[in-house]
Design a protein around this motif. Structure first.
Motif, short mmCIF file in Angstrom:
data_model
loop_
_atom_site.label_atom_id
_atom_site.label_comp_id
_atom_site.label_asym_id
_atom_site.label_seq_id
_atom_site.Cartn_x
_atom_site.Cartn_y
_atom_site.Cartn_z
N THR A 175 0.81 -1.08 0.02
CA THR A 175 0.18 -0.01 -0.08
C THR A 175 1.13 1.30 0.00
O THR A 175 0.47 2.22 -0.64
CB THR A 175 -0.91 -0.17 1.23
OG1 THR A 175 -1.88 -1.13 1.06
CG2 THR A 175 -2.03 1.19 1.22
N SER B 189 -5.52 1.12 2.57
CA SER B 189 -5.51 -0.11 2.42
C SER B 189 -6.83 -0.45 2.09
O SER B 189 -7.85 -0.19 2.95
CB SER B 189 -5.04 -0.99 3.72
OG SER B 189 -4.23 -2.19 3.10
N GLU C 12 -3.17 -5.40 -4.99
CA GLU C 12 -2.24 -6.38 -3.89
C GLU C 12 -2.85 -7.49 -3.69
O GLU C 12 -3.99 -7.89 -4.10
CB GLU C 12 -2.63 -5.57 -2.76
CG GLU C 12 -2.00 -4.14 -2.82
CD GLU C 12 -2.16 -3.16 -1.09
OE1 GLU C 12 -1.91 -4.12 -0.17
OE2 GLU C 12 -2.44 -2.10 -1.32
MG LIG Z 1 -1.99 -2.95 1.72
#
Ligand SMILES: [Mg+2]
Ligand SMILES: Nc1ncnc2c1ncn2[C@@H]1O[C@H](COP(=O)(O)OP(=O)(O)OP(=O)(O)O)[C@@H](O)[C@H]1O
Length: 159
Positions: free
Chosen positions: A39, A57, A104
């Motif tokens: 992040t 996030s 991610e």
């Molecule tokens: Mg993250």
């Protein structure tokens, strides 16, 4: 390509360096354990793109779309941590060709999604010394491996 990244600021700066290369249809796959810096990297990338809203996030939403302050493709920031399969990613209905997509926890989720993409693997080398940074946060070197896939990223260099 492998780089040693000593601080969170350097990680964000690396994201910013990649951002200038990106356009609609590009995909960045981030891998690395919890707290690796995925992040932090994406925050730097989004900052350079000039996106609206802060890049955090996206744990409680699976994907967040950030429009740009100026012209340009939006940034779609995906957290695939709780996605069970590539099919669930498909269900998010991402407009891949019109967006810059950063995922991610991408490992195993992106097969067949794109013809060209950039894979970024962030590791904490074991035995690296941990120092305490300005904000009482631990600062520790990360080993970042960047791999370009497909003809578009054949010559990618960020160092
Ligand atoms: Mg993250
Ligand atoms: N060299 C470094 N590069 C990046 N982050 C670092 C570094 N050293 C320490 N950190 C710290 O590690 C943390 C990284 O958190 P971040 O949320 O970016 O990780 P993440 O990979 O997205 O985690 P998650 O898997 O939970 O999504 C931050 O608190 C950051 O300050």
């Amino acid at each position: 390509m492998q780089l040693g990244i000593d601080t969170p600021e350097q990680m964000a700066e690396l994201g910013a360096r990649l951002a200038v290369e990106l356009r609609a249809g590009d995909l960045v796959a981030l891998n690395g354990e919890l707290g690796a810096g995925k992040t932090t990297f994406t925050r730097g990338l989004g900052g350079q793109l000039g996106v609206r809203g802060s890049v955090t996030s996206p744990t409680f939403v699976l994907a967040r779309t950030h429009r740009r302050i100026g012209d340009g493709a939006p940034l779609v920031h995906v957290d695939a941590y709780r996605l069970g399969s590539a099919a669930e990613l498909d269900d998010l209905d991402i407009d891949w060709s019109a967006s810059i997509v950063v995922v991610e926890w991408a490992a195993g989720m992106l097969e067949g999604v794109a013809e060209h993409w950039i894979e970024i693997d962030i590791r904490r080398p074991t035995g690296a010394g941990v120092e305490i940074g300005d904000g009482d946060e631990p600062v520790e070197t990360r080993l970042v491996t960047i791999t370009g896939h497909g003809a578009r990223w054949h010559d990618l260099r960020l160092d």
